[in-house]
Design a protein around this motif. Structure first.
Motif, PDB file in Angstrom:
ATOM      1  N   HIS A 153       0.823  -1.217   0.000  1.00  0.00           N
ATOM      2  CA  HIS A 153       0.000   0.000   0.000  1.00  0.00           C
ATOM      3  C   HIS A 153       0.856   1.265   0.000  1.00  0.00           C
ATOM      4  CE1 HIS A 153      -2.662   2.974   2.297  1.00  0.00           C
ATOM      5  NE2 HIS A 153      -3.118   2.937   1.074  1.00  0.00           N
ATOM      6  N   ASP A 190      -6.557   3.248  -1.739  1.00  0.00           N
ATOM      7  CA  ASP A 190      -7.025   2.810  -0.434  1.00  0.00           C
ATOM      8  C   ASP A 190      -6.470   1.426  -0.113  1.00  0.00           C
ATOM      9  OD1 ASP A 190      -9.357   3.716   1.553  1.00  0.00           O
ATOM     10  OD2 ASP A 190      -9.302   1.537   1.423  1.00  0.00           O
ATOM     11  N   SER A 191      -6.190   1.194   1.166  1.00  0.00           N
ATOM     12  CA  SER A 191      -5.604  -0.103   1.525  1.00  0.00           C
ATOM     13  C   SER A 191      -6.593  -1.249   1.308  1.00  0.00           C
ATOM     14  CB  SER A 191      -5.097  -0.093   2.960  1.00  0.00           C
ATOM     15  OG  SER A 191      -6.162   0.035   3.861  1.00  0.00           O
TER      16      SER A 191
END
Lengths: 142, 142
Positions: free
Chosen positions: B46, B53-54
């Motif tokens: 990430h 977004d993770s």
DNA sequence: TCTAAAAATGCAATCCGATTGTTTTTTTAG
DNA sequence: CTAAAAAAACAATCGGATTGCATTTTTAGA
């Protein structure tokens, strides 16, 4: 000379040897792990031990692990499982479908896979990871 | 004929082959994993992918894993790590102290431990687990 | 190229295994 | 038997992972 009392004596000895205080819960957990191979999740152990908080199981097992009384196993499902650390080196096989865990006694990976397939398992694979202290870390602490 | 564009083409092909739609994020993740061996945690991936977004990383990696584009590694610290599934069978060694991960190419367990110790690692141990479909489950689905 | 359907993404909420803090209870050592 | 140390109960919290849903992007067919 019942098995129960033997295991009871055994678990007390193990706790003594590790200089861990000898409580009912610890004895229960240890006896359960000695009598049943596992490996078992904290949840599974907790269910077998009467009147005990699961946090206590977590802390007991952590202690046992630190003192090398139990060993942690990882099957990649984000659940830690523990087994009593008996002398014989062995591995496990978990069914991808029902998650049943069985003991594997053989020790060379490729050979093992063949033997497992002959035992009736299908689509056998394995995960192997090594751990050690690397050169850099040895130099730092030295 | 830059390496970047090669990997770009490569990642597109991989996605096509798996019938996965070809998005910027997926390409970025895949290129990162192709260029760097890892294995890497979701968090690490990430951080390398910009503006994403993770959760998306989790979902992409899950897809990749399902399509056998990446492989999950477990080192027993409750963090899943993933690597691009290249052809050569290999394992890893993680330093117990600094958690650095290196590749292990050899394949027989006891021999491997010896070789690792000769390479400078200390206190080498390993975790090996098998997976397969057991006889009972084969009968049920059959 | 355009458009509708399908898939992916972002964001918030949530899940769940594991951990931590604190008070009470039990065990140990003398 | 008693004081100090350790363990247990309970509640709160952590953090990696997952899920639901509205919005955006991609794909496939005309």
């Amino acid at each position: 000379m019942q098995i129960m009392s033997n295991n009871n004596i055994c678990s007390i000895h193990i706790l003594r040897k590790a200089k861990l205080s000898n409580t009912k819960i610890r004895k229960s957990i240890l006896e359960f792990l000695i009598q049943n191979h596992g490996p078992f999740s904290i949840e599974e152990i907790h269910q077998k031990i009467s009147n005990c908080d699961s946090t206590t199981v977590y802390r007991c097992i952590k202690k046992f692990e630190k003192h090398e009384i139990v060993e942690k196993c990882d099957f990649g499902d984000n659940i830690s499982r523990y087994e009593y650390k008996c002398l014989e080196h062995h591995h496990h096989i978990m069914c991808r479908s029902c998650h049943k865990i069985e003991i594997v006694k053989y020790c060379f990976v490729k050979e093992m896979e063949k033997i497992l397939m002959m035992q009736g398992y299908k689509d056998v694979s394995h995960k192997l990871e090594f751990f050690g202290i690397c050169q850099d870390c040895q130099n730092e602490s030295g």
